[in-house]
Design an enzyme around this catalytic site. Sequence first.
Site, short mmCIF file in Angstrom:
data_model
loop_
_atom_site.label_atom_id
_atom_site.label_comp_id
_atom_site.label_asym_id
_atom_site.label_seq_id
_atom_site.Cartn_x
_atom_site.Cartn_y
_atom_site.Cartn_z
N CYS A 263 -39.42 11.72 24.20
CA CYS A 263 -40.57 11.33 25.02
C CYS A 263 -41.86 12.04 24.66
CB CYS A 263 -40.25 11.61 26.49
SG CYS A 263 -38.78 10.77 27.07
N1 LIG Z 1 -34.09 10.85 26.90
C1 LIG Z 1 -34.84 11.08 27.96
O1 LIG Z 1 -34.86 12.16 28.49
C2 LIG Z 1 -35.71 9.99 28.56
C3 LIG Z 1 -36.28 10.21 29.82
C4 LIG Z 1 -37.05 9.22 30.40
C5 LIG Z 1 -37.26 8.04 29.70
N2 LIG Z 1 -36.70 7.84 28.48
C6 LIG Z 1 -36.94 6.57 27.82
O2 LIG Z 1 -35.80 5.75 27.99
C7 LIG Z 1 -35.61 4.92 26.84
C8 LIG Z 1 -34.23 5.13 26.28
O3 LIG Z 1 -34.13 6.48 25.83
P1 LIG Z 1 -32.75 7.21 25.62
O4 LIG Z 1 -33.07 8.64 25.50
O5 LIG Z 1 -31.77 6.75 26.64
O6 LIG Z 1 -32.33 6.62 24.21
P2 LIG Z 1 -30.92 6.80 23.48
O7 LIG Z 1 -31.19 6.71 22.02
O8 LIG Z 1 -30.20 7.99 24.02
O9 LIG Z 1 -30.10 5.52 23.94
C9 LIG Z 1 -30.50 4.24 23.65
C10 LIG Z 1 -29.27 3.39 23.41
O10 LIG Z 1 -29.71 2.04 23.26
C11 LIG Z 1 -28.92 1.43 22.25
N3 LIG Z 1 -29.65 0.27 21.78
C12 LIG Z 1 -30.70 0.21 20.91
N4 LIG Z 1 -31.13 -1.05 20.78
C13 LIG Z 1 -30.33 -1.83 21.57
C14 LIG Z 1 -30.28 -3.20 21.85
N5 LIG Z 1 -31.16 -4.06 21.33
N6 LIG Z 1 -29.33 -3.65 22.68
C15 LIG Z 1 -28.42 -2.80 23.23
N7 LIG Z 1 -28.43 -1.47 23.02
C16 LIG Z 1 -29.39 -0.99 22.20
C17 LIG Z 1 -28.69 2.52 21.24
O11 LIG Z 1 -27.56 2.27 20.43
C18 LIG Z 1 -28.51 3.75 22.14
O12 LIG Z 1 -27.15 3.99 22.46
C19 LIG Z 1 -36.74 5.27 25.91
O13 LIG Z 1 -37.81 4.41 26.13
C20 LIG Z 1 -37.13 6.65 26.33
O14 LIG Z 1 -38.47 6.96 26.01
C21 LIG Z 1 -35.91 8.79 27.89
#
Ligand SMILES: NC(=O)c1ccc[n+]([C@@H]2O[C@H](COP(=O)([O-])OP(=O)(O)OC[C@H]3O[C@@H](n4cnc5c(N)ncnc54)[C@H](O)[C@@H]3O)[C@@H](O)[C@H]2O)c1
Length: 434
Positions: A263
């Site tokens: 992020c």
């Molecule tokens: N990690 C954090 O602390 C956090 C906190 C708040 C918001 N976010 C936001 O949340 C979102 C997700 O982040 P995250 O950390 O969970 O990511 P992540 O990489 O941990 O998980 C994302 C998952 O989505 C899957 N994926 C990708 N494309 C896909 C698709 N088309 N269909 C199905 N699955 C798919 C990936 O294989 C992965 O397992 C981002 O926008 C991030 O900025 C993250």
Amino acid sequence: MIEDRRVVVIGLGYVGLPLALSLIDAGLEVEGVDVSPTRVAELAAGRSPVDDIGDDRLRLALEAGFRVSVPEAASPAAADALFICVPTPITASKDPDLGPVRAAAEYVREHLRAGQLVILQSTTYPGTTAGPLRAILEAGGLVAGVDFDLAYAPERVNPGDPLSMAKSVPRLVGGITPASTDRAARLLRRVNDRVEEMSSADAAEMAKLLENIFRNVNIALVNQLALLCERMGLDVWEVIDAAATKPFGFMRFSPGPGVGGHCIPVDPYYLAWRAREFDFVDRFVELAGDINLAMPRHVVELVADGLNDRGRALKGGRVGVIGVAFKRDVRDARNSPAAAVLAGLAAHGARVAYHDPHVPSFIAADGASYTSLELPDLIAESDVVVALVAHRAIDWQRVYRDADLVVDTVDSSRGQTTRERQVLRLGAGWSGRP
Ligand SMILES: NC(=O)c1ccc[n+]([C@@H]2O[C@H](COP(=O)([O-])OP(=O)(O)OC[C@H]3O[C@@H](n4cnc5c(N)ncnc54)[C@H](O)[C@@H]3O)[C@@H](O)[C@H]2O)c1
């Protein structure tokens, strides 16, 4: 009034998995979908890939009916509500990459039916939900706000901090119509005590960016102060401690080797990119990004200074890095500043190794791959040790007892007994702490 009981969560990472489990806990029927067969297989086997979610909790959810599938095997058409929790990275030139959101939206569109609710949860620029996401979904013929509901509800997960996933953490939601906002808020109230309804999806998207950019800007502020304190012979940590005694109007941020994770280093570029579409250059946001991005180079300089003090050069020097995760006590190493530090050290001819109890292997920014050494071996085989992450699981006493020279970028020497000119501290210079 529609009651959403069957939910599909698309993207089972740091954000999607906790959401899916909390929906299960709330008694809903949940199917998780992920494009990664490896991720689906490990989840189905009861192994959690996410810090703060234990295998036990995942297994209980599986026993309670949590299903995980690759997209082809899932049943999104059977869902009442669908959450999209996929990554929102940036390109090499630091523009938003909505590729995963678009792909997930196209997947939803293939199965979309009237009466469903779609909620985007990925962090993104204002205008994504009402713009590209809506356009992709509507290309199937159904109309958002008429045939199906559409809303944006950002997440406040903070890896390494289980409290950030608590029910008591308020959630924001903004729909493309008041009815969409209301419906999404009702669903979210099943898992969060307080849900703040906003006037639009755009406003909710902007609020999420503000939260993260606030951190980025304040970290940049203390990073720059650290550089100034080094020149002025002051100790930035003492200065911050002192300022933090003010019981109002000040919030503590710490300097360090740069920012990492999914992020903080990414989201400012989403806003800066969107701002340019409005002929607005968000210099403040871009400056903060630049300052934080430059910190790994400064760490390399500190290592060179430390070795120089011993009459040695970085070229050929043995540098042992402690901690490559993006922050303390997590195994997530995405966008970690350690990648640039390791590559920067190697580019100067240093022989680099690392230890991280949470990250068994690591790829640096130059593509070089490393495997974590045991801490005693790392210390024994290094001319200088660089503390990049203050993991609690690290035996810092051993580090400061056995290492001849330490570059400390995260105040890991606090409370340790150190020798004269043993420790070169980011933002403070040389110190011995008797
Ligand atoms: N990690 C954090 O602390 C956090 C906190 C708040 C918001 N976010 C936001 O949340 C979102 C997700 O982040 P995250 O950390 O969970 O990511 P992540 O990489 O941990 O998980 C994302 C998952 O989505 C899957 N994926 C990708 N494309 C896909 C698709 N088309 N269909 C199905 N699955 C798919 C990936 O294989 C992965 O397992 C981002 O926008 C991030 O900025 C993250």
